[in-house]
Write an enzyme that holds these catalytic residues in place. Sequence first.
Site, PDB file in Angstrom:
ATOM      1  N   HIS A   1       0.819  -1.219   0.000  1.00 36.58           N
ATOM      2  CA  HIS A   1       0.000   0.000   0.000  1.00 36.58           C
ATOM      3  C   HIS A   1       0.845   1.258   0.000  1.00 36.58           C
ATOM      4  O   HIS A   1       0.371   2.333   0.368  1.00 36.58           O
ATOM      5  CB  HIS A   1      -0.961  -0.009   1.198  1.00 36.58           C
ATOM      6  CG  HIS A   1      -2.054  -1.016   1.024  1.00 36.58           C
ATOM      7  ND1 HIS A   1      -2.803  -1.482   2.078  1.00 36.58           N
ATOM      8  CD2 HIS A   1      -2.520  -1.673  -0.078  1.00 36.58           C
ATOM      9  CE1 HIS A   1      -3.684  -2.361   1.616  1.00 36.58           C
ATOM     10  NE2 HIS A   1      -3.524  -2.499   0.319  1.00 36.58           N
TER      11      HIS A   1
ATOM     12  N   CYS B   1      10.365  17.722 -12.313  1.00 35.83           N
ATOM     13  CA  CYS B   1       9.799  18.488 -13.446  1.00 35.83           C
ATOM     14  C   CYS B   1       9.432  19.914 -13.046  1.00 35.83           C
ATOM     15  O   CYS B   1       8.956  20.688 -13.898  1.00 35.83           O
ATOM     16  CB  CYS B   1       8.558  17.769 -14.001  1.00 35.83           C
ATOM     17  SG  CYS B   1       7.105  17.874 -12.934  1.00 35.83           S
TER      18      CYS B   1
ATOM     19  N   SER C   1      -7.032  -6.575  10.356  1.00 38.12           N
ATOM     20  CA  SER C   1      -8.451  -6.844  10.646  1.00 38.12           C
ATOM     21  C   SER C   1      -9.108  -7.666   9.548  1.00 38.12           C
ATOM     22  O   SER C   1     -10.249  -8.094   9.683  1.00 38.12           O
ATOM     23  CB  SER C   1      -9.201  -5.509  10.793  1.00 38.12           C
ATOM     24  OG  SER C   1      -9.096  -4.774   9.570  1.00 38.12           O
TER      25      SER C   1
ATOM     26  N   CYS D   1       7.743  19.778  -7.853  1.00 34.34           N
ATOM     27  CA  CYS D   1       8.378  18.484  -8.072  1.00 34.34           C
ATOM     28  C   CYS D   1       9.867  18.709  -8.323  1.00 34.34           C
ATOM     29  O   CYS D   1      10.225  19.528  -9.198  1.00 34.34           O
ATOM     30  CB  CYS D   1       7.736  17.795  -9.293  1.00 34.34           C
ATOM     31  SG  CYS D   1       8.667  16.353  -9.869  1.00 34.34           S
TER      32      CYS D   1
ATOM     33  N   CYS E   1       5.018  13.940 -13.767  1.00 30.91           N
ATOM     34  CA  CYS E   1       6.124  13.250 -14.488  1.00 30.91           C
ATOM     35  C   CYS E   1       6.406  11.872 -13.923  1.00 30.91           C
ATOM     36  O   CYS E   1       7.334  11.195 -14.375  1.00 30.91           O
ATOM     37  CB  CYS E   1       7.393  14.109 -14.408  1.00 30.91           C
ATOM     38  SG  CYS E   1       8.119  14.153 -12.752  1.00 30.91           S
TER      39      CYS E   1
ATOM     40  N   CYS F   1       5.107  12.257  -8.220  1.00 31.68           N
ATOM     41  CA  CYS F   1       4.610  13.390  -9.017  1.00 31.68           C
ATOM     42  C   CYS F   1       3.548  12.893  -9.996  1.00 31.68           C
ATOM     43  O   CYS F   1       3.800  11.982 -10.795  1.00 31.68           O
ATOM     44  CB  CYS F   1       5.767  14.049  -9.789  1.00 31.68           C
ATOM     45  SG  CYS F   1       5.215  15.419 -10.828  1.00 31.68           S
TER      46      CYS F   1
ATOM     47  N   ASN G   1      -3.088 -12.131  16.096  1.00 34.69           N
ATOM     48  CA  ASN G   1      -3.804 -10.855  16.174  1.00 34.69           C
ATOM     49  C   ASN G   1      -4.263 -10.638  17.612  1.00 34.69           C
ATOM     50  O   ASN G   1      -4.202 -11.550  18.444  1.00 34.69           O
ATOM     51  CB  ASN G   1      -5.002 -10.890  15.208  1.00 34.69           C
ATOM     52  CG  ASN G   1      -5.376  -9.502  14.726  1.00 34.69           C
ATOM     53  OD1 ASN G   1      -4.555  -8.724  14.274  1.00 34.69           O
ATOM     54  ND2 ASN G   1      -6.660  -9.173  14.865  1.00 34.69           N
TER      55      ASN G   1
HETATM   56  C1  BV8 Z   1      -8.003  -2.665  -5.149  1.00 31.22           C
HETATM   57  C2  BV8 Z   1      -3.059   3.038   2.618  1.00 31.22           C
HETATM   58  C3  BV8 Z   1      -8.137  -3.500  -7.374  1.00 31.22           C
HETATM   59  C4  BV8 Z   1      -3.693   4.320   2.972  1.00 31.22           C
HETATM   60  C5  BV8 Z   1      -4.904   1.523   2.647  1.00 31.22           C
HETATM   61  C6  BV8 Z   1     -16.353  -4.393  -1.749  1.00 31.22           C
HETATM   62  C7  BV8 Z   1     -15.968  -5.654  -1.314  1.00 31.22           C
HETATM   63  C8  BV8 Z   1     -14.642  -6.048  -1.327  1.00 31.22           C
HETATM   64  C9  BV8 Z   1     -13.652  -5.168  -1.757  1.00 31.22           C
HETATM   65  C10 BV8 Z   1     -14.026  -3.916  -2.152  1.00 31.22           C
HETATM   66  C11 BV8 Z   1     -15.368  -3.518  -2.164  1.00 31.22           C
HETATM   67  N1  BV8 Z   1     -15.402  -2.247  -2.620  1.00 31.22           N
HETATM   68  C12 BV8 Z   1     -14.146  -1.826  -2.899  1.00 31.22           C
HETATM   69  C13 BV8 Z   1     -13.302  -2.825  -2.629  1.00 31.22           C
HETATM   70  C14 BV8 Z   1     -11.832  -2.820  -2.797  1.00 31.22           C
HETATM   71  C15 BV8 Z   1     -11.189  -2.030  -1.687  1.00 31.22           C
HETATM   72  C16 BV8 Z   1     -11.606  -2.567  -0.335  1.00 31.22           C
HETATM   73  O1  BV8 Z   1     -11.154  -3.610   0.087  1.00 31.22           O
HETATM   74  N2  BV8 Z   1     -12.467  -1.804   0.354  1.00 31.22           N
HETATM   75  C17 BV8 Z   1     -12.903  -2.238   1.675  1.00 31.22           C
HETATM   76  C18 BV8 Z   1     -13.146  -1.027   2.557  1.00 31.22           C
HETATM   77  C19 BV8 Z   1     -14.168  -3.088   1.529  1.00 31.22           C
HETATM   78  N3  BV8 Z   1      -9.766  -2.217  -1.875  1.00 31.22           N
HETATM   79  C20 BV8 Z   1      -9.076  -1.388  -2.681  1.00 31.22           C
HETATM   80  O2  BV8 Z   1      -9.545  -0.410  -3.213  1.00 31.22           O
HETATM   81  C21 BV8 Z   1      -7.635  -1.785  -2.941  1.00 31.22           C
HETATM   82  N4  BV8 Z   1      -7.384  -1.791  -4.359  1.00 31.22           N
HETATM   83  O3  BV8 Z   1      -8.826  -3.458  -4.764  1.00 31.22           O
HETATM   84  O4  BV8 Z   1      -7.603  -2.530  -6.469  1.00 31.22           O
HETATM   85  C22 BV8 Z   1      -7.130  -4.563  -7.539  1.00 31.22           C
HETATM   86  C23 BV8 Z   1      -7.198  -5.702  -6.740  1.00 31.22           C
HETATM   87  C24 BV8 Z   1      -6.267  -6.715  -6.933  1.00 31.22           C
HETATM   88  C25 BV8 Z   1      -5.289  -6.583  -7.921  1.00 31.22           C
HETATM   89  C26 BV8 Z   1      -5.242  -5.425  -8.700  1.00 31.22           C
HETATM   90  C27 BV8 Z   1      -6.154  -4.414  -8.508  1.00 31.22           C
HETATM   91  C28 BV8 Z   1      -6.669  -0.788  -2.332  1.00 31.22           C
HETATM   92  C29 BV8 Z   1      -6.851  -0.747  -0.832  1.00 31.22           C
HETATM   93  C30 BV8 Z   1      -5.702   0.039  -0.195  1.00 31.22           C
HETATM   94  C31 BV8 Z   1      -6.259   1.174   0.643  1.00 31.22           C
HETATM   95  N5  BV8 Z   1      -5.148   1.773   1.380  1.00 31.22           N
HETATM   96  N6  BV8 Z   1      -3.841   2.020   3.255  1.00 31.22           N
HETATM   97  C32 BV8 Z   1      -3.256   4.770   4.312  1.00 31.22           C
HETATM   98  O5  BV8 Z   1      -2.545   4.029   5.022  1.00 31.22           O
HETATM   99  O6  BV8 Z   1      -3.670   5.870   4.666  1.00 31.22           O
HETATM  100  S1  BV8 Z   1      -5.959   0.535   3.519  1.00 31.22           S
HETATM  101  C33 BV8 Z   1      -5.578   0.473   5.186  1.00 31.22           C
HETATM  102  O7  BV8 Z   1      -6.587  -0.321   5.836  1.00 31.22           O
HETATM  103  C34 BV8 Z   1      -4.326  -0.296   5.512  1.00 31.22           C
HETATM  104  O8  BV8 Z   1      -3.285  -0.069   4.619  1.00 31.22           O
HETATM  105  C35 BV8 Z   1      -4.724  -1.715   5.558  1.00 31.22           C
HETATM  106  O9  BV8 Z   1      -4.499  -2.344   4.313  1.00 31.22           O
HETATM  107  C36 BV8 Z   1      -6.201  -1.649   5.683  1.00 31.22           C
HETATM  108  C37 BV8 Z   1      -6.657  -2.505   6.829  1.00 31.22           C
HETATM  109  O10 BV8 Z   1      -6.045  -2.023   7.942  1.00 31.22           O
HETATM  110  P1  BV8 Z   1      -5.286  -3.016   8.953  1.00 31.22           P
HETATM  111  O11 BV8 Z   1      -3.849  -2.951   8.639  1.00 31.22           O
HETATM  112  O12 BV8 Z   1      -5.905  -4.357   8.980  1.00 31.22           O
HETATM  113  O13 BV8 Z   1      -5.576  -2.237  10.275  1.00 31.22           O
HETATM  114  P2  BV8 Z   1      -6.941  -2.208  11.097  1.00 31.22           P
HETATM  115  O14 BV8 Z   1      -6.899  -1.008  11.968  1.00 31.22           O
HETATM  116  O15 BV8 Z   1      -8.115  -2.403  10.186  1.00 31.22           O
HETATM  117  O16 BV8 Z   1      -6.824  -3.517  11.999  1.00 31.22           O
HETATM  118  C38 BV8 Z   1      -5.767  -3.612  12.936  1.00 31.22           C
HETATM  119  C39 BV8 Z   1      -5.812  -5.007  13.497  1.00 31.22           C
HETATM  120  O17 BV8 Z   1      -4.734  -5.149  14.423  1.00 31.22           O
HETATM  121  C40 BV8 Z   1      -7.096  -5.294  14.281  1.00 31.22           C
HETATM  122  O18 BV8 Z   1      -7.594  -6.566  13.919  1.00 31.22           O
HETATM  123  C41 BV8 Z   1      -6.646  -5.283  15.750  1.00 31.22           C
HETATM  124  O19 BV8 Z   1      -7.363  -6.227  16.523  1.00 31.22           O
HETATM  125  C42 BV8 Z   1      -5.200  -5.694  15.618  1.00 31.22           C
HETATM  126  N7  BV8 Z   1      -4.337  -5.174  16.678  1.00 31.22           N
HETATM  127  C43 BV8 Z   1      -4.407  -3.968  17.293  1.00 31.22           C
HETATM  128  N8  BV8 Z   1      -3.418  -3.872  18.213  1.00 31.22           N
HETATM  129  C44 BV8 Z   1      -2.703  -5.030  18.156  1.00 31.22           C
HETATM  130  C45 BV8 Z   1      -3.285  -5.860  17.174  1.00 31.22           C
HETATM  131  N9  BV8 Z   1      -2.825  -7.083  16.896  1.00 31.22           N
HETATM  132  C46 BV8 Z   1      -1.741  -7.517  17.590  1.00 31.22           C
HETATM  133  N10 BV8 Z   1      -1.121  -6.780  18.540  1.00 31.22           N
HETATM  134  C47 BV8 Z   1      -1.574  -5.543  18.842  1.00 31.22           C
HETATM  135  N11 BV8 Z   1      -0.954  -4.831  19.807  1.00 31.22           N
END
Ligand code: BV8
Length: 244
Positions: A116, A146, A185, A143, A127, A124, A210
């Site tokens: 991600h 460019c 998650s 940039c 470019c 950019c 987790n």
């Molecule tokens: C794509 C960067 C096509 C930004 C991020 C409907 C159904 C299914 C999918 C979709 C849908 N509609 C749209 C989609 C696709 C969409 C998607 O999945 N949407 C979701 C909301 C349904 N996905 C996309 O758009 C992706 N692109 O699909 O392109 C494609 C596919 C394949 C091949 C080619 C093309 C792009 C998604 C990327 C978005 N960018 N991050 C930024 O960081 O600001 S997402 C962001 O949330 C993170 O990067 C991460 O990936 C995601 C989930 O977060 P987690 O890392 O899991 O963190 P979270 O807080 O949720 O959970 C933390 C966990 O840790 C918890 O379980 C907790 O219990 C645990 N925890 C907490 N403390 C501890 C712990 N565990 C252990 N020890 C601890 N101490």
Amino acid sequence: MLRRRIGADARIVVLTGAGISAESGLPTFRGKDGLWEGQRFEDVATPEAFARDPESVHRFYNHRRRQLRDAAVQPNPAHLALAELERRWPGTVLVVTQNVDDLHERAGQRRLIHMHGQLDRVRCTSCAWTGRWDVDLGTAHACPHCARTGSLRPDIVWFGETPVGMEDIEDALEACDLFIAIGTSGSVYPAAGFVETVRSASPAHTVEINLEASAVGSRFEERRYGPASEEVPRFIEELLTVHA
Ligand code: BV8
């Protein structure tokens, strides 16, 4: 369970999420005080949001980029244990992280894919130049390549954009003998679907580590719940002992 399943030449793929960095002081997305609390990701983590209000998106990422530079934010025992596994494991280890922080690198991880993107890099839109960026970013910046102003964006994969390295990731998932998901998650795809890719391609062993069961927790053969800084070193010590 481990003794039975894992050979010394096993190919290991590890998927990490925000939970592995939580004990380093970086907020997760969906937990209490999470990044998405109080705002919708559609408002800050999509190309549409950036086109609509770039300064608001820059503010969201500038805040997180500054946090990375906070001296208190350091790799924790979970990051360090994964880097030790890569150093000592006789087979191959690949870490695929959803995180945009640099804690895996700072822990010494070498084979690493930031699917991600990375918070300390910018791109950019004019470019396609990309480079390191450790300070606040805004629409007034030009940039370095460019010289266009207002065209720099965080080098981050937003919702609706294609993750980085998907071909290599899918090849590694289909060939692995052990898939471990840590601190995620299971709510964002394609990362949340990696366990299915592994299960459909090979008899690999699958492990979720987790704080609590993820949305796809039931799809893992083995599940260990507790803080990553405790559970990950414990699991890796077992792995290394089995093949010491
Ligand atoms: C794509 C960067 C096509 C930004 C991020 C409907 C159904 C299914 C999918 C979709 C849908 N509609 C749209 C989609 C696709 C969409 C998607 O999945 N949407 C979701 C909301 C349904 N996905 C996309 O758009 C992706 N692109 O699909 O392109 C494609 C596919 C394949 C091949 C080619 C093309 C792009 C998604 C990327 C978005 N960018 N991050 C930024 O960081 O600001 S997402 C962001 O949330 C993170 O990067 C991460 O990936 C995601 C989930 O977060 P987690 O890392 O899991 O963190 P979270 O807080 O949720 O959970 C933390 C966990 O840790 C918890 O379980 C907790 O219990 C645990 N925890 C907490 N403390 C501890 C712990 N565990 C252990 N020890 C601890 N101490």
